[in-house]
Motif scaffolding. Sequence first.
Motif, PDB file in Angstrom:
ATOM      1  N   GLY A  26       0.981  -1.186  -0.101  1.00 41.10           N
ATOM      2  CA  GLY A  26      -0.064   0.069   0.102  1.00 41.10           C
ATOM      3  C   GLY A  26       1.152   1.344   0.027  1.00 41.10           C
ATOM      4  O   GLY A  26       1.663   1.315  -0.617  1.00 41.10           O
ATOM      5  N   LEU A  27       0.665   2.062   0.643  1.00 39.70           N
ATOM      6  CA  LEU A  27       1.206   3.388   0.963  1.00 39.70           C
ATOM      7  C   LEU A  27       1.283   3.932   2.343  1.00 39.70           C
ATOM      8  O   LEU A  27       0.207   3.542   3.138  1.00 39.70           O
ATOM      9  CB  LEU A  27       0.957   4.307  -0.070  1.00 39.70           C
ATOM     10  CG  LEU A  27      -0.514   4.986   0.218  1.00 39.70           C
ATOM     11  CD1 LEU A  27      -0.847   6.367  -0.310  1.00 39.70           C
ATOM     12  CD2 LEU A  27      -1.634   4.105  -0.700  1.00 39.70           C
ATOM     13  N   LEU A  28       2.329   4.886   2.611  1.00 38.91           N
ATOM     14  CA  LEU A  28       2.345   5.720   3.828  1.00 38.91           C
ATOM     15  C   LEU A  28       2.208   6.938   3.450  1.00 38.91           C
ATOM     16  O   LEU A  28       2.942   7.589   2.317  1.00 38.91           O
ATOM     17  CB  LEU A  28       3.536   5.590   4.628  1.00 38.91           C
ATOM     18  CG  LEU A  28       3.936   4.142   5.376  1.00 38.91           C
ATOM     19  CD1 LEU A  28       5.329   4.225   5.749  1.00 38.91           C
ATOM     20  CD2 LEU A  28       3.107   3.876   6.458  1.00 38.91           C
ATOM     21  N   ILE A  29       1.256   7.997   4.058  1.00 36.48           N
ATOM     22  CA  ILE A  29       0.893   9.269   3.707  1.00 36.48           C
ATOM     23  C   ILE A  29       0.787  10.163   4.789  1.00 36.48           C
ATOM     24  O   ILE A  29       0.346   9.623   5.890  1.00 36.48           O
ATOM     25  CB  ILE A  29      -0.486   9.291   2.863  1.00 36.48           C
ATOM     26  CG1 ILE A  29      -0.620  10.500   2.047  1.00 36.48           C
ATOM     27  CG2 ILE A  29      -1.572   8.664   3.677  1.00 36.48           C
ATOM     28  CD1 ILE A  29      -1.982  10.477   1.107  1.00 36.48           C
ATOM     29  N   THR A  30       0.904  11.387   4.576  1.00 39.87           N
ATOM     30  CA  THR A  30       0.894  12.230   5.609  1.00 39.87           C
ATOM     31  C   THR A  30      -0.420  12.664   5.874  1.00 39.87           C
ATOM     32  O   THR A  30      -1.388  12.521   5.200  1.00 39.87           O
ATOM     33  CB  THR A  30       1.429  13.700   5.202  1.00 39.87           C
ATOM     34  OG1 THR A  30       1.097  14.109   3.732  1.00 39.87           O
ATOM     35  CG2 THR A  30       2.829  13.452   4.969  1.00 39.87           C
ATOM     36  N   ARG A  56       5.171  13.837  13.199  1.00 38.65           N
ATOM     37  CA  ARG A  56       6.284  12.769  13.507  1.00 38.65           C
ATOM     38  C   ARG A  56       6.072  11.828  12.654  1.00 38.65           C
ATOM     39  O   ARG A  56       5.037  11.455  12.108  1.00 38.65           O
ATOM     40  CB  ARG A  56       6.044  12.699  15.083  1.00 38.65           C
ATOM     41  CG  ARG A  56       6.266  14.010  15.724  1.00 38.65           C
ATOM     42  CD  ARG A  56       7.980  14.462  15.765  1.00 38.65           C
ATOM     43  NE  ARG A  56       8.013  15.708  16.674  1.00 38.65           N
ATOM     44  CZ  ARG A  56       8.076  16.884  15.869  1.00 38.65           C
ATOM     45  NH1 ARG A  56       7.703  16.976  14.429  1.00 38.65           N
ATOM     46  NH2 ARG A  56       8.410  17.999  16.550  1.00 38.65           N
ATOM     47  N   PRO A  57       7.029  10.668  12.568  1.00 35.80           N
ATOM     48  CA  PRO A  57       6.920   9.536  11.742  1.00 35.80           C
ATOM     49  C   PRO A  57       5.533   8.639  12.398  1.00 35.80           C
ATOM     50  O   PRO A  57       5.257   8.183  11.387  1.00 35.80           O
ATOM     51  CB  PRO A  57       8.138   8.917  12.053  1.00 35.80           C
ATOM     52  CG  PRO A  57       9.195   9.933  12.328  1.00 35.80           C
ATOM     53  CD  PRO A  57       8.398  10.913  12.911  1.00 35.80           C
ATOM     54  N   GLU A  58       5.279   8.812  13.493  1.00 36.42           N
ATOM     55  CA  GLU A  58       4.127   7.987  13.919  1.00 36.42           C
ATOM     56  C   GLU A  58       2.923   8.418  13.583  1.00 36.42           C
ATOM     57  O   GLU A  58       1.947   7.846  13.861  1.00 36.42           O
ATOM     58  CB  GLU A  58       4.192   7.814  15.372  1.00 36.42           C
ATOM     59  CG  GLU A  58       4.578   9.136  16.285  1.00 36.42           C
ATOM     60  CD  GLU A  58       5.633   9.602  16.565  1.00 36.42           C
ATOM     61  OE1 GLU A  58       5.881  10.446  17.485  1.00 36.42           O
ATOM     62  OE2 GLU A  58       6.572   9.200  15.805  1.00 36.42           O
ATOM     63  N   ASP A  59       2.762   9.769  12.929  1.00 35.91           N
ATOM     64  CA  ASP A  59       1.731  10.409  12.655  1.00 35.91           C
ATOM     65  C   ASP A  59       1.222   9.873  11.429  1.00 35.91           C
ATOM     66  O   ASP A  59      -0.126  10.242  10.762  1.00 35.91           O
ATOM     67  CB  ASP A  59       1.509  11.846  12.621  1.00 35.91           C
ATOM     68  CG  ASP A  59       1.842  12.390  13.988  1.00 35.91           C
ATOM     69  OD1 ASP A  59       1.342  12.070  14.948  1.00 35.91           O
ATOM     70  OD2 ASP A  59       2.728  13.507  14.169  1.00 35.91           O
ATOM     71  N   LEU A  60       1.954   9.207  10.492  1.00 40.79           N
ATOM     72  CA  LEU A  60       1.765   8.987   9.157  1.00 40.79           C
ATOM     73  C   LEU A  60       0.691   7.887   9.032  1.00 40.79           C
ATOM     74  O   LEU A  60       0.464   7.015  10.204  1.00 40.79           O
ATOM     75  CB  LEU A  60       2.853   8.385   8.467  1.00 40.79           C
ATOM     76  CG  LEU A  60       3.939   9.470   8.217  1.00 40.79           C
ATOM     77  CD1 LEU A  60       5.228   8.763   7.367  1.00 40.79           C
ATOM     78  CD2 LEU A  60       3.563  10.834   7.631  1.00 40.79           C
ATOM     79  N   ILE A  61      -0.184   7.544   8.087  1.00 37.19           N
ATOM     80  CA  ILE A  61      -1.290   6.526   8.173  1.00 37.19           C
ATOM     81  C   ILE A  61      -0.831   5.619   6.919  1.00 37.19           C
ATOM     82  O   ILE A  61      -0.242   6.040   5.748  1.00 37.19           O
ATOM     83  CB  ILE A  61      -2.446   7.175   7.417  1.00 37.19           C
ATOM     84  CG1 ILE A  61      -3.138   8.203   8.640  1.00 37.19           C
ATOM     85  CG2 ILE A  61      -3.609   6.236   7.219  1.00 37.19           C
ATOM     86  CD1 ILE A  61      -2.546   9.601   8.565  1.00 37.19           C
TER      87      ILE A  61
END
Length: 214
Positions: free
Chosen positions: A37-41, A51-56
């Motif tokens: 899938g993807l990581l998105i802001t 922060r990195p942990e805020d990505l979905i």
Amino acid sequence: MNEQELRAEIVAVAQAIDRAGFCPSKSGNVSARFAGGLLITPSGLPYARTRPEDLIHLSLDGAVLSGARKPSSEWPFHVAIYRARPEAQAIVHTHSPRATALSCTRRGIPAFHYMIALCGGADVRCAEYATFGTPELAENAVKALEGRKAVLLANHGVIALGGSLAGAHQIVAEVENLAGQYLDILAAGLEPAILDGEEMERVAARFAGYGKVG
């Protein structure tokens, strides 16, 4: 690159485009392929506080796989582009001032300078207008990106894709530069000399071995 490194790089790119003035009023977004899938802001969170942990983590169907925050409202075109363009590993979307101004004229950027080739073709098209965050906008963006790595979104902004986050970041910055130069030419009441297709093919061939970022 492991997950934490990828998350950190996405945030670094998002903060870099924000510092460059490309994301007024918390606009713009950044994503990268990850785990099918993807990581998105996230939506609405200032990049300086992201922060990195805020990505979905989203699936390529747009389902949230992990993350406590709401994904960017523009997730539909990220998903659509990744599904249509297997080679794309990262997407950067901005509302950078001069490219966005040009997009409001609903005209693209012609091959007035050889650096247009960095964007994947002989011009940067302007996609047809659609409301932000809609499937229609996603469809228009995918269509205008055929054979290209960058597109203007009418009355909206810019999308750039790349084989890496660094590559997409480089392209979106170059689109802003080229848009500014083109607007300056038009503001002077002039029309630029346009490089022909054969020359743009020669430039593209030279770029292929030039060590540019993907």
